[in-house]
Design a protein around this motif. Structure first.
Motif, PDB file in Angstrom:
ATOM      1  N   VAL A 100      46.421  36.186  34.061  1.00  0.00           N
ATOM      2  CA  VAL A 100      46.161  37.119  32.967  1.00  0.00           C
ATOM      3  C   VAL A 100      46.093  36.316  31.673  1.00  0.00           C
ATOM      4  N   GLY A 101      44.944  36.383  30.997  1.00  0.00           N
ATOM      5  CA  GLY A 101      44.804  35.696  29.715  1.00  0.00           C
ATOM      6  C   GLY A 101      44.248  34.295  29.863  1.00  0.00           C
ATOM      7  N   GLU A 102      44.308  33.548  28.768  1.00  0.00           N
ATOM      8  CA  GLU A 102      43.560  32.290  28.670  1.00  0.00           C
ATOM      9  C   GLU A 102      44.466  31.084  28.422  1.00  0.00           C
ATOM     10  N   ASP A 103      45.761  31.193  28.733  1.00  0.00           N
ATOM     11  CA  ASP A 103      46.662  30.065  28.477  1.00  0.00           C
ATOM     12  C   ASP A 103      46.086  28.784  29.093  1.00  0.00           C
ATOM     13  N   PRO A 104      45.846  27.736  28.272  1.00  0.00           N
ATOM     14  CA  PRO A 104      45.129  26.560  28.799  1.00  0.00           C
ATOM     15  C   PRO A 104      45.866  25.871  29.946  1.00  0.00           C
ATOM     16  N   ALA A 105      47.200  25.714  29.831  1.00  0.00           N
ATOM     17  CA  ALA A 105      47.937  25.043  30.906  1.00  0.00           C
ATOM     18  C   ALA A 105      47.840  25.860  32.193  1.00  0.00           C
ATOM     19  N   SER A 106      47.962  27.207  32.069  1.00  0.00           N
ATOM     20  CA  SER A 106      47.872  28.064  33.249  1.00  0.00           C
ATOM     21  C   SER A 106      46.493  27.966  33.894  1.00  0.00           C
ATOM     22  N   GLN A 107      45.453  27.881  33.057  1.00  0.00           N
ATOM     23  CA  GLN A 107      44.100  27.759  33.607  1.00  0.00           C
ATOM     24  C   GLN A 107      43.949  26.489  34.445  1.00  0.00           C
ATOM     25  N   VAL A 108      44.545  25.395  33.945  1.00  0.00           N
ATOM     26  CA  VAL A 108      44.480  24.130  34.685  1.00  0.00           C
ATOM     27  C   VAL A 108      45.204  24.265  36.028  1.00  0.00           C
ATOM     28  N   TYR A 109      46.420  24.866  36.000  1.00  0.00           N
ATOM     29  CA  TYR A 109      47.180  25.026  37.249  1.00  0.00           C
ATOM     30  C   TYR A 109      46.412  25.876  38.253  1.00  0.00           C
ATOM     31  N   VAL A 110      45.860  27.007  37.754  1.00  0.00           N
ATOM     32  CA  VAL A 110      45.173  27.931  38.654  1.00  0.00           C
ATOM     33  C   VAL A 110      43.958  27.263  39.280  1.00  0.00           C
ATOM     34  N   ARG A 111      43.243  26.466  38.479  1.00  0.00           N
ATOM     35  CA  ARG A 111      42.077  25.769  39.008  1.00  0.00           C
ATOM     36  C   ARG A 111      42.507  24.784  40.107  1.00  0.00           C
ATOM     37  N   SER A 112      43.565  23.997  39.849  1.00  0.00           N
ATOM     38  CA  SER A 112      43.939  23.031  40.902  1.00  0.00           C
ATOM     39  C   SER A 112      44.510  23.732  42.128  1.00  0.00           C
ATOM     40  N   LYS A 113      45.193  24.858  41.931  1.00  0.00           N
ATOM     41  CA  LYS A 113      45.687  25.601  43.098  1.00  0.00           C
ATOM     42  C   LYS A 113      44.515  26.049  43.963  1.00  0.00           C
ATOM     43  N   GLY A 114      43.501  26.636  43.316  1.00  0.00           N
ATOM     44  CA  GLY A 114      42.326  27.131  44.050  1.00  0.00           C
ATOM     45  C   GLY A 114      41.636  26.014  44.814  1.00  0.00           C
TER      46      GLY A 114
ATOM     47  N   LEU B  61      42.203  38.185  34.811  1.00  0.00           N
ATOM     48  CA  LEU B  61      42.239  39.419  34.034  1.00  0.00           C
ATOM     49  C   LEU B  61      42.310  39.091  32.546  1.00  0.00           C
ATOM     50  N   ASP B  62      41.741  40.010  31.778  1.00  0.00           N
ATOM     51  CA  ASP B  62      41.720  39.862  30.331  1.00  0.00           C
ATOM     52  C   ASP B  62      43.154  39.850  29.758  1.00  0.00           C
ATOM     53  N   GLU B  63      43.331  39.087  28.708  1.00  0.00           N
ATOM     54  CA  GLU B  63      44.603  38.987  27.970  1.00  0.00           C
ATOM     55  C   GLU B  63      45.225  40.368  27.676  1.00  0.00           C
ATOM     56  N   ASN B  64      44.349  41.361  27.409  1.00  0.00           N
ATOM     57  CA  ASN B  64      44.835  42.695  27.000  1.00  0.00           C
ATOM     58  C   ASN B  64      45.058  43.649  28.167  1.00  0.00           C
ATOM     59  N   THR B  65      44.897  43.162  29.387  1.00  0.00           N
ATOM     60  CA  THR B  65      45.129  44.008  30.564  1.00  0.00           C
ATOM     61  C   THR B  65      46.503  44.678  30.459  1.00  0.00           C
ATOM     62  N   ASP B  66      46.552  45.982  30.767  1.00  0.00           N
ATOM     63  CA  ASP B  66      47.884  46.596  30.664  1.00  0.00           C
ATOM     64  C   ASP B  66      48.652  46.449  31.976  1.00  0.00           C
ATOM     65  N   GLU B  67      49.948  46.673  31.892  1.00  0.00           N
ATOM     66  CA  GLU B  67      50.828  46.430  33.039  1.00  0.00           C
ATOM     67  C   GLU B  67      50.415  47.273  34.243  1.00  0.00           C
TER      68      GLU B  67
ATOM     69  N   PRO C  62      51.363  37.656  29.415  1.00  0.00           N
ATOM     70  CA  PRO C  62      51.375  38.041  27.993  1.00  0.00           C
ATOM     71  C   PRO C  62      52.615  38.882  27.674  1.00  0.00           C
ATOM     72  N   ALA C  63      53.047  38.824  26.426  1.00  0.00           N
ATOM     73  CA  ALA C  63      54.333  39.410  26.017  1.00  0.00           C
ATOM     74  C   ALA C  63      54.440  40.911  26.279  1.00  0.00           C
ATOM     75  N   HIS C  64      53.296  41.642  26.312  1.00  0.00           N
ATOM     76  CA  HIS C  64      53.384  43.099  26.488  1.00  0.00           C
ATOM     77  C   HIS C  64      53.605  43.497  27.951  1.00  0.00           C
ATOM     78  N   ILE C  65      53.626  42.513  28.854  1.00  0.00           N
ATOM     79  CA  ILE C  65      53.835  42.827  30.276  1.00  0.00           C
ATOM     80  C   ILE C  65      55.237  42.370  30.696  1.00  0.00           C
ATOM     81  N   ASN C  66      55.940  43.237  31.439  1.00  0.00           N
ATOM     82  CA  ASN C  66      57.285  42.932  31.910  1.00  0.00           C
ATOM     83  C   ASN C  66      57.187  42.096  33.203  1.00  0.00           C
ATOM     84  N   GLU C  67      57.515  40.802  33.074  1.00  0.00           N
ATOM     85  CA  GLU C  67      57.347  39.884  34.214  1.00  0.00           C
ATOM     86  C   GLU C  67      58.157  40.330  35.425  1.00  0.00           C
TER      87      GLU C  67
END
Ligand code: NDP
Length: 296
Positions: free
Chosen positions: A42-56, A71-77, A103-108
């Protein structure tokens, strides 16, 4: 002293992935389908994008299906929980990983709790942390399980050894301590409120540093011959020799390598193990979900 032997996590992880690829091919023959891992970002965090790409990429290289959901940064919970429900019900999906941080608006915690414990290959669901703490089979978080594999490969039995884990996060420190306890180590968990940290660390035969503070653990904190596992990944400010900023661990490698018996470098130590263990957990999940025996 002669200097530590360097624990090559990169080579260990490559070897593990090669064995996973063989087992994944056998799974496909027995189950009539590939094992599958779904990764949700969810969202565009650069480090997360790198991890997700290498996982795939590594999932596919090991002969498993990778299903990526961006999913878009603004996706709701609610929308994220709906997706998790669909993945829980999808028989092609054996493992589900929701990339953190959200993203902060989602309860992990809500999202992690929604993942089926049988597909929770990250091992973050409280059912799996409960299983780990009472000694039942379940999914164990990938980074600490990777650390344990490196330790057992280096030391054989860990029974009776003094282990100090620095850091008490739910994803690294606490599960690491539980794993070492299950191996019959005498375990100390240190954290930001620990008094006399250097003295606590000095009694350890095994030190696992998972703090997130660059080069904090110094060589003179380390008992000669101890085994040092450095989980930290910290980027130093840019310098002339490293314009992007050098990557360092939580251990001051230059001084620690003089004293330790064995040590993981950063990069190339614990880091590469995490995804390899994730793929292993996914393959274990696939065997369980398909009712096929897995000979580990
Ligand atoms: P957290 O920030 O969640 O936890 C850090 C822990 O370190 C806390 O328990 C904190 O104590 C403790 N701490 C902070 N400062 C000190 C101090 N001065 N002395 C002693 N303890 C201290 O981090 P994570 O566990 O998520 O990650 C730790 C490190 O590992 C990070 O560098 C991270 O990048 C890396 N990492 C690497 C992975 C990999 O290799 N694949 C995977 C996951 C993490 P308190 O609880 O009291 O605040």
């Amino acid at each position: 002293t002669q200097g530590a032997s360097v624990i090559d996590g990169k080579a260990f992880a490559e070897d593990l992935r090669a064995r996973i690829a063989v087992a994944a091919a056998q799974f496909e023959v027995h189950a009539g389908r590939k094992a599958g891992l779904a990764v949700v970002l969810v969202g565009e965090d650069p480090a997360s994008q790198v991890y997700v790409r290498s996982k795939g990429k590594q999932t596919v290289e090991c002969g498993m299906n990778s299903f990526e959901h961006k999913l878009d940064e603004n996706t709701d919970e609610g929308a994220l929980l709906d997706l998790v429900e669909r993945l829980n019900a999808d028989p092609a999906v054996d493992g589900i990983l929701v990339q953190l941080p959200l993203p902060a608006h989602i309860n992990e915690q809500e999202v992690i709790s929604a993942i089926s414990p049988d597909k929770d290959v990250d091992g973050f669901h409280i059912i799996n942390s409960g299983r780990l703490s009472v000694g039942l089979p379940g999914f164990v978080p990938c980074t600490p399980l990777g650390c344990l594999m490196l330790l057992k490969d280096k030391l054989g039995s860990l029974c009776g050894l003094d282990a100090v884990v620095i850091g008490r996060s739910n994803i690294v420190g606490k599960p690491m301590a539980a794993l070492l306890l299950a191996e019959s180590c005498t375990v100390t968990i240190a954290h930001s409120r620990t008094k006399d940290l250097p003295d606590v660390v000095r009694r350890a035969d095994i030190i696992v540093a998972a703090v997130g503070r660059a080069e904090m653990v110094k060589g003179d904190w380390i008992k000669p011959g101890a085994t040092v596992i450095d989980v930290g990944i910290n980027r130093l400010p840019p310098s002339e020799t490293s314009p992007k900023g050098k990557l360092v661990g939580d251990v001051d490698y230059a001084s620690a390598v003089q004293v330790a018996g064995a040590i993981t470098p950063v990069p190339g130590g614990v880091g590469p193990m995490t995804i390899a263990v994730l793929l292993r957990n996914t393959l274990v999940a696939a065997h369980r979900n398909a009712g096929v025996a897995f000979d580990e």
